[in-house]
Motif scaffolding. Structure first.
Motif, short mmCIF file in Angstrom:
data_model
loop_
_atom_site.label_atom_id
_atom_site.label_comp_id
_atom_site.label_asym_id
_atom_site.label_seq_id
_atom_site.Cartn_x
_atom_site.Cartn_y
_atom_site.Cartn_z
N GLY A 1 3.50 -4.73 8.07
CA GLY A 1 2.98 -3.75 7.11
C GLY A 1 1.48 -3.70 6.96
O GLY A 1 0.97 -2.98 6.09
N ALA A 2 0.74 -4.42 7.78
CA ALA A 2 -0.72 -4.39 7.67
C ALA A 2 -1.27 -3.00 8.01
O ALA A 2 -2.20 -2.53 7.34
N LEU A 3 -0.71 -2.36 9.00
CA LEU A 3 -1.15 -1.02 9.36
C LEU A 3 -0.95 -0.07 8.19
O LEU A 3 -1.81 0.76 7.88
N ASP A 4 0.17 -0.21 7.48
CA ASP A 4 0.42 0.61 6.30
C ASP A 4 -0.61 0.35 5.19
O ASP A 4 -1.03 1.27 4.50
N ILE A 5 -0.99 -0.91 5.05
CA ILE A 5 -2.01 -1.24 4.05
C ILE A 5 -3.34 -0.58 4.41
O ILE A 5 -4.00 0.02 3.55
#
Length: 176
Positions: free
Chosen positions: A63-67
């Motif tokens: 989920g880092a890309l989403d963050i």
């Protein structure tokens, strides 16, 4: 330095946390932290991990890309924006990530970063649009407003910004 799976395993202590779990812990820390400084530090660390292609899938999966995308769309602090943009800049070298960020609608909110005073943020934004153009080879993704903004950036006092703008404009004109 780019890593291989074997190098990661070699550097991970026997009872240590593997890379994906470690990145997941960083994402959790970002999401649960109330401290602005902690959020900045974690976001900077995630952006640094985005430098190595071996981490692309991990960062997407945890989920880092989403963050990064959330921060670019919803935050106004230049520090957070700079770290998120740097992370996206690194991650969009991967075609899967590029498609993902385009599906998220990144091209709708990147133009505002081309107008900001933060040179690093403008440079990362220019690099993102340049990389999207080169990976997908679709100049039609970039509307006239964006191209005109980048045309203005060719005259920037910052040599980095002027060079990136020039390269993008030359590349987009060669693809149309």
């Amino acid at each position: 330095m780019f890593s291989t799976k074997a190098q990661l395993q070699k550097r991970t202590p026997e009872n240590g946390t593997d890379r994906e779990n470690y990145l997941s812990l960083l994402v959790d820390e970002y999401l649960n932290s109330v401290s602005f400084d902690a959020k900045c530090q974690v976001l900077a660390n995630l952006a640094n991990f985005a430098y190595d292609p071996i981490n692309y899938c991990f960062l997407r999966d945890v989920g880092a890309l989403d963050i990064f995308l959330y921060v670019l769309k919803n935050e106004s602090d230049s520090k957070l924006l700079n770290f998120a943009c740097a992370g996206i800049c690194n991650l969009c070298l991967d075609p899967v990530n590029t498609e993902y960020i385009l599906h998220y609608g990144i091209l709708n909110f990147l133009p505002k970063f081309l107008k900001c005073e933060n040179v690093d943020l403008v440079a990362s934004t220019l690099t993102i649009v340049f990389q999207i153009l080169n990976i997908l080879n679709k100049p039609e993704l970039f509307n006239l407003e964006v191209v005109q903004q980048i045309e203005e950036l060719k005259r920037s006092e910052s040599q980095i910004i002027a060079n990136l703008a020039t390269i993008f404009l030359e590349d987009i004109s060669s693809k149309t």
